[in-house]
Design an enzyme around this catalytic site. Structure first.
Site, PDB file in Angstrom:
ATOM      1  N   HIS A 296      -7.327  -6.983  -1.590  1.00 23.29           N
ATOM      2  CA  HIS A 296      -6.603  -5.972  -0.822  1.00 23.29           C
ATOM      3  C   HIS A 296      -5.546  -5.290  -1.691  1.00 23.29           C
ATOM      4  CE1 HIS A 296      -4.639  -3.837   2.302  1.00 23.29           C
ATOM      5  NE2 HIS A 296      -3.799  -4.753   2.713  1.00 23.29           N
TER       6      HIS A 296
ATOM      7  N   CYS B  76      -0.938   0.017   4.455  1.00 25.94           N
ATOM      8  CA  CYS B  76      -2.244  -0.501   4.024  1.00 25.94           C
ATOM      9  C   CYS B  76      -3.389   0.413   4.448  1.00 25.94           C
ATOM     10  CB  CYS B  76      -2.459  -1.907   4.567  1.00 25.94           C
ATOM     11  SG  CYS B  76      -1.055  -2.979   4.249  1.00 25.94           S
TER      12      CYS B  76
END
Lengths: 390, 139
Positions: free
Chosen positions: A335, A86
């Site tokens: 996200h 991420c």
């Protein structure tokens, strides 16, 4: 070292776009960023490109970056794919900054992209579970929600943090996103209702988590001494820090701090010559609400164990002393894994230039903005500090 | 669904996983479990196999909601719903992420004494994968 300036930023809207392709999304982010360079930039002048992605479940594993550069119309640039889960585009940003700072290139771009909506749910679970220590964490049957939940439970145990303090971060971010036209989740959320959401991974509930998102972003940078020829409003990258940590949380001495954040932040603060008290606002990695509370402590915004009281004081609200995740954060803005790091920079740069997309969410008198981008449960962290040019 | 933990990868650390064999650093005596190539205390890379007692206490835990666990656990999730996981601090010191079993999540608490048992985790490629789960110690 050569000083580095941001001269253009672009981001797609974050959301679920089943009809759009990876190329199409990246193209939009690139066009957005190029149009943002007020005095214009020839895309062929981009020398180096760093593209962050977790490869969208394996949709395009090889030569990802050249393919995206092709879609961006920046053909010929030296391009490579950057992967740190991420934190992929936080690291793409770091590398783009470093390539300019070292004198290797005059103009470089960092970008990021993910398209998560195309994958069936079991494939998403297969794919998203691969950034932990697979042999041990995965075989214990946990997902990332479970790992962050275990950190949350320790924080509650060691410091008396309440579940409501954790969920307050999610509620704040969801409500911040209402004014952000590029955010994915734009529906209000009240604390009472959020507290009653179904279990996700106890003690975390569905309200405390980010979702599945598509999106792309790009940051165009150059040598600071060239910046004024491209724009009257460059933003300086004054600090860039990265750090890694044990991948599995059971191997870490403490489960209530991300050492990676502390190390990366120290490096970024030292490079910028500032400390936490100088940071006017921040975009932090709230993949799960507890992560925002840990970030307050690890970045030095409040004392260790004090994050619950800190959020309760309203300090990190839009009208607080140090707004955090004014964009809506990962929980509400969205996200799309590989896009998150450069998407955070997009937000901070616009705020520092006084160009927030709606007046309602423009922060007044901001000078230093910080981004914190976390890979996995803290195995890799990138922190950047940006500064408005007076 | 296929898993990224292949059979050879699973087999490579079966002693650690099922027999709880830790590595004791020849340099400083620190235990590494799960085993690792380099000692975090002294940097040494020579270890002696050392069996652990399998006893410990719950350090933290979470009830992962149904269908949230990795897909190789799907058969189990279909049958039982949620998956209970936690980190156990072993009596000898190291901590490890594990499955918890034979308990009601409401009865769990940090510090509760648990011990290791070998249990079926899931089956894949026609082969049962066994692993270690931790269950409350009988008082």
């Amino acid at each position: 070292m050569v000083d580095v300036a941001v001269i253009g930023v672009g981001q797609t809207r974050y959301g679920m776009f089943p009809e759009r392709t990876l190329k199409d999304l990246f193209h939009e982010a690139a066009v957005n960023a190029l149009n943002d360079v007020d005095k214009g930039l020839d895309p062929q002048d981009v020398e180096e490109a760093f593209v962050g992605t977790l490869s969208t479940g394996g949709a395009q594993l090889g030569n990802f970056a050249p393919l995206m550069m092709e879609a961006a119309g920046m053909i010929g640039a030296s391009a490579r794919h950057i992967e740190n889960a991420c934190a992929s585009s936080g690291y793409a940003m770091r590398d783009a900054v470093a390539t300019i700072a070292s004198g290797q290139a005059n103009i470089a771009v960092a970008g990021g992209i993910e398209k998560m909506s195309d994958l069936p749910r079991e494939k998403n679970r297969l794919w998203l579970g691969i950034s932990g220590d697979v042999e041990w964490e995965r075989l214990a049957g946990t997902n990332f929600a479970g790992i962050y939940a275990m950190m949350a439970r320790r924080h509650m145990h060691e410091y008396g943090t309440k579940k409501k303090h954790i969920t307050m971060a999610a509620v704040k971010n969801r409500n911040n996103a209402l004014a952000n036209p590029k955010a994915q989740f734009r529906a209000p959320l009240e604390l009472d209702r959020a507290m009653k959401a179904p279990n996700l991974a106890s003690p975390l509930t569905f309200s405390d988590a980010c979702g599945i998102t598509d999106g792309a972003s790009m940051v165009i940078m150059c040598r600071a001494d060239m910046a004024k020829s491209f724009t009257d409003q460059p933003v300086l990258v004054v600090g860039s820090g990265g750090a890694s940590d044990y991948v599995a949380i059971h191997d870490r001495p403490s489960m209530t701090a991300l050492e990676g954040t502390k190390r990366a932040a120290k490096r970024a603060y030292d490079m910028a010559g500032i400390s936490a008290k100088d940071v006017d606002f921040a975009e932090v990695h709230d993949c799960f609400a507890i992560a925002e509370l840990l970030a307050y402590e690890d970045l030095g915004f409040c004392k260790k164990g004090g994050a619950g009281k800190y959020i309760e004081s309203g300090a990190t609200a839009r009208d607080g002393k140090r707004p955090v995740n004014n964009s809506g954060g990962l929980i509400a803005k969205g996200h799309p894994i590989g896009s998150t790091g450069t998407g955070q920079v997009y937000e901070v740069v616009n705020q520092l230039r006084g160009r927030a997309d709606t007046a309602e969410r423009q922060l007044p008198n901001v000078r230093f903005g910080l981004t914190q981008n976390v890979g996995g449960s803290g195995a890799a962290v990138a922190v950047h500090i940006l500064k408005a040019v007076e | 669904m296929t898993s990224y933990v292949s059979l050879p990868m699973f087999g490579a650390n079966v002693d650690e996983r099922l027999r709880l064999i830790a590595g004791k650093c020849n340099g400083c005596g620190q235990l590494a479990y799960p085993q690792r190539p380099v000692c975090t205390k002294c940097g040494g890379d020579q270890f002696e196999d050392t069996p652990l007692s399998g006893e410990g206490s719950i350090y933290t835990y979470s009830m992962v909601a149904g269908n949230g666990a990795p897909s190789e656990f799907d058969d189990e999730q279909t049958m039982t719903g949620d998956v209970l996981c936690g980190v156990v601090e072993l009596k000898e010191g190291p901590r490890v992420m594990v499955r918890l079993a034979d308990t009601d999540p409401e009865q769990l608490e940090i510090g509760m004494k648990v011990s290791a048992v070998v249990r079926r985790l899931y089956d894949q490629e026609g082969i049962v994968r066994y692993g270690t789960k931790f269950v409350p110690q009988k008082s």
